[in-house]
Design an enzyme around this catalytic site. Structure first.
Site, PDB file in Angstrom:
ATOM      1  N   SER A  59     -15.828  32.680 -41.415  1.00  0.00           N
ATOM      2  CA  SER A  59     -17.075  32.590 -40.654  1.00  0.00           C
ATOM      3  C   SER A  59     -17.388  31.147 -40.273  1.00  0.00           C
ATOM      4  CB  SER A  59     -18.260  33.077 -41.495  1.00  0.00           C
ATOM      5  OG  SER A  59     -18.152  34.438 -41.737  1.00  0.00           O
TER       6      SER A  59
ATOM      7  N   HIS B  41     -16.965  34.657 -35.418  1.00  0.00           N
ATOM      8  CA  HIS B  41     -15.513  34.801 -35.537  1.00  0.00           C
ATOM      9  C   HIS B  41     -14.921  34.852 -34.133  1.00  0.00           C
ATOM     10  CE1 HIS B  41     -15.145  35.828 -39.918  1.00  0.00           C
ATOM     11  NE2 HIS B  41     -16.447  35.925 -39.727  1.00  0.00           N
TER      12      HIS B  41
ATOM     13  N   HIS C 201     -13.596  42.380 -42.166  1.00  0.00           N
ATOM     14  CA  HIS C 201     -14.095  42.442 -43.539  1.00  0.00           C
ATOM     15  C   HIS C 201     -14.211  43.906 -43.972  1.00  0.00           C
ATOM     16  CE1 HIS C 201     -15.664  38.746 -41.718  1.00  0.00           C
ATOM     17  NE2 HIS C 201     -15.668  38.219 -42.923  1.00  0.00           N
TER      18      HIS C 201
ATOM     19  N   TYR D  65     -16.697  45.255 -45.241  1.00  0.00           N
ATOM     20  CA  TYR D  65     -18.024  45.799 -44.915  1.00  0.00           C
ATOM     21  C   TYR D  65     -18.144  46.280 -43.470  1.00  0.00           C
ATOM     22  CZ  TYR D  65     -19.040  41.097 -43.032  1.00  0.00           C
ATOM     23  OH  TYR D  65     -19.001  39.923 -42.332  1.00  0.00           O
ATOM     24  N   GLU D  66     -17.164  45.967 -42.632  1.00  0.00           N
ATOM     25  CA  GLU D  66     -17.270  46.410 -41.236  1.00  0.00           C
ATOM     26  C   GLU D  66     -17.003  47.901 -41.092  1.00  0.00           C
ATOM     27  OE1 GLU D  66     -15.646  43.530 -38.255  1.00  0.00           O
ATOM     28  OE2 GLU D  66     -15.228  42.382 -40.069  1.00  0.00           O
TER      29      GLU D  66
ATOM     30  N   ALA E 191     -16.279  31.363 -45.766  1.00  0.00           N
ATOM     31  CA  ALA E 191     -17.551  30.724 -46.100  1.00  0.00           C
ATOM     32  C   ALA E 191     -18.023  31.380 -47.390  1.00  0.00           C
ATOM     33  CB  ALA E 191     -18.558  30.951 -44.987  1.00  0.00           C
TER      34      ALA E 191
ATOM     35  N   MET F 230     -17.603  37.456 -49.179  1.00  0.00           N
ATOM     36  CA  MET F 230     -17.369  38.853 -48.794  1.00  0.00           C
ATOM     37  C   MET F 230     -15.973  39.088 -48.214  1.00  0.00           C
ATOM     38  SD  MET F 230     -21.021  39.510 -46.940  1.00  0.00           S
ATOM     39  CE  MET F 230     -22.563  38.875 -47.652  1.00  0.00           C
ATOM     40  N   SER F 231     -15.020  38.224 -48.556  1.00  0.00           N
ATOM     41  CA  SER F 231     -13.707  38.371 -47.906  1.00  0.00           C
ATOM     42  C   SER F 231     -12.584  37.872 -48.818  1.00  0.00           C
ATOM     43  CB  SER F 231     -13.693  37.563 -46.601  1.00  0.00           C
ATOM     44  OG  SER F 231     -13.737  36.179 -46.878  1.00  0.00           O
TER      45      SER F 231
ATOM     46  N   ASN G 178     -23.925  27.487 -48.789  1.00  0.00           N
ATOM     47  CA  ASN G 178     -25.238  27.620 -49.442  1.00  0.00           C
ATOM     48  C   ASN G 178     -25.046  27.729 -50.949  1.00  0.00           C
ATOM     49  OD1 ASN G 178     -24.186  30.422 -48.375  1.00  0.00           O
ATOM     50  ND2 ASN G 178     -25.400  30.879 -50.203  1.00  0.00           N
TER      51      ASN G 178
ATOM     52  N   HIS H   9     -26.959  34.961 -42.390  1.00  0.00           N
ATOM     53  CA  HIS H   9     -25.703  34.774 -41.655  1.00  0.00           C
ATOM     54  C   HIS H   9     -25.837  33.607 -40.673  1.00  0.00           C
ATOM     55  CE1 HIS H   9     -21.791  35.716 -40.118  1.00  0.00           C
ATOM     56  NE2 HIS H   9     -22.239  36.042 -38.923  1.00  0.00           N
TER      57      HIS H   9
HETATM   58  N1  HPA Z   1     -22.767  35.289 -50.607  1.00  0.00           N
HETATM   59  C1  HPA Z   1     -21.788  36.023 -50.013  1.00  0.00           C
HETATM   60  N2  HPA Z   1     -21.123  35.619 -48.950  1.00  0.00           N
HETATM   61  C2  HPA Z   1     -21.426  34.411 -48.452  1.00  0.00           C
HETATM   62  C3  HPA Z   1     -22.412  33.602 -49.012  1.00  0.00           C
HETATM   63  C4  HPA Z   1     -23.121  34.070 -50.156  1.00  0.00           C
HETATM   64  O1  HPA Z   1     -24.019  33.402 -50.711  1.00  0.00           O
HETATM   65  N3  HPA Z   1     -22.473  32.468 -48.263  1.00  0.00           N
HETATM   66  C5  HPA Z   1     -21.524  32.598 -47.274  1.00  0.00           C
HETATM   67  N4  HPA Z   1     -20.899  33.768 -47.397  1.00  0.00           N
END
Ligand code: HPA
Length: 264
Positions: free
Chosen positions: A25, A55, A77, A79-80, A107, A202-203, A226, A238
């Site tokens: 991402s 993306h 991903h 989740y898609e 990310a 998430m990946s 973050n 996001h």
């Molecule tokens: N959690 C899950 N996926 C992420 C995060 C997070 O804090 N930051 C960027 N992708």
């Protein structure tokens, strides 16, 4: 030979690819660093139909620092569409093009005070917190993939050396895969931190499993966008991920370029 391999060779030539790079991402623009041919995923049978903003669903085949690479500008991903094996055809294609190495990027949120937004983290290992596996349904004994040194020690050493030569901090840590697409709760973050994870995202974990299944050596790098839920006052979103990822992307590009020069 699969249709996608045939099409890629037609458009980009048949010189063997050495290494694949999956962009996470907010990192899609790194594909522009490569001097080569860009092919939309939509043209490539088996490649994912990626619908996540931030993306870039193109495969770029070409030269980066004297190395022939295949850059996957986007991933599907879990989740898609609920398919943990969505990247399998793309990784099989990578292997058929001659590559034996994969570097995955993503990310992620950090759970460690010394790994801050804008920093990079090299995955020393991972925790599959989702319970899913891209090899469920695989019928051959090859499904019993050893994961003891899944994150390749030699590739990691090469990436650490490249980071050091560039003067960039590249701390190693454990990444936990959480399915998404909702972010984690603070209680979930406390739980996975207790279990030994340093970052969450998430990946990547499905691709590491698939890469090992295929016999590709693999390493992965997170750009920390973050602090994970509950660990700072910042709002997690996001939008924030996409805005923050480029902070790490510039450093990531320098590390990758140096690493590829060392490979030559
Ligand atoms: N959690 C899950 N996926 C992420 C995060 C997070 O804090 N930051 C960027 N992708």
């Amino acid at each position: 030979m699969s249709k996608s391999v045939e099409l890629i060779r037609d458009r980009a030539g048949d010189a063997p690819v050495r290494l694949g790079l999956i962009l996470g991402s907010g990192l899609g623009h790194l594909a522009a660093a490569v001097d080569g041919v860009s092919i939309p995923y939509a043209d490539l049978p088996g490649f994912p139909h990626v619908g996540v903003s931030g993306h870039n669903p193109n495969l770029v085949i070409g030269d980066l620092e004297g190395c022939r690479v295949a850059v996957f500008g986007a991933r599907e991903h879990y989740y898609e569409n609920g398919n943990p094996a969505a990247m399998r055809p793309a990784l099989e294609t990578l292997q058929a093009l001659g590559a034996d190495m994969l570097i995955a990027t993503n990310a992620a949120g950090s759970m460690r005070g010394d790994i801050r937004p804008g920093d990079l983290m090299l995955l020393s290992d991972h925790i599959n917190f989702s319970g899913l596996n891209p090899l469920i349904g695989e019928r051959t004994d090859a499904r019993f993939v050893p994961m003891t040194a899944a994150h390749d020690p030699a590739l990691r050493a090469g990436l650490r050396a490249a980071a050091e030569a560039e003067g960039i901090a590249l701390t190693e840590g454990v990444y936990a895969w959480y399915s998404g697409p909702s972010f984690e709760t603070p209680a979930e973050i406390r739980a996975i931190r207790t279990l030994g994870a340093d970052a969450v995202g998430m990946s990547t974990v499905p691709e590491v499993i698939l890469a090992r299944f295929l016999g590709l050596r693999v390493a992965a790098i997170s750009t920390i966008t973050n602090m994970a839920a509950g660990l700072s006052d910042e709002q997690i979103s996001h939008e924030h991920t996409k805005a923050m990822a480029p902070l790490g992307a510039a450093k990531l590009e320098r590390i990758l370029r140096r690493f590829l020069r060392q490979l030559r």
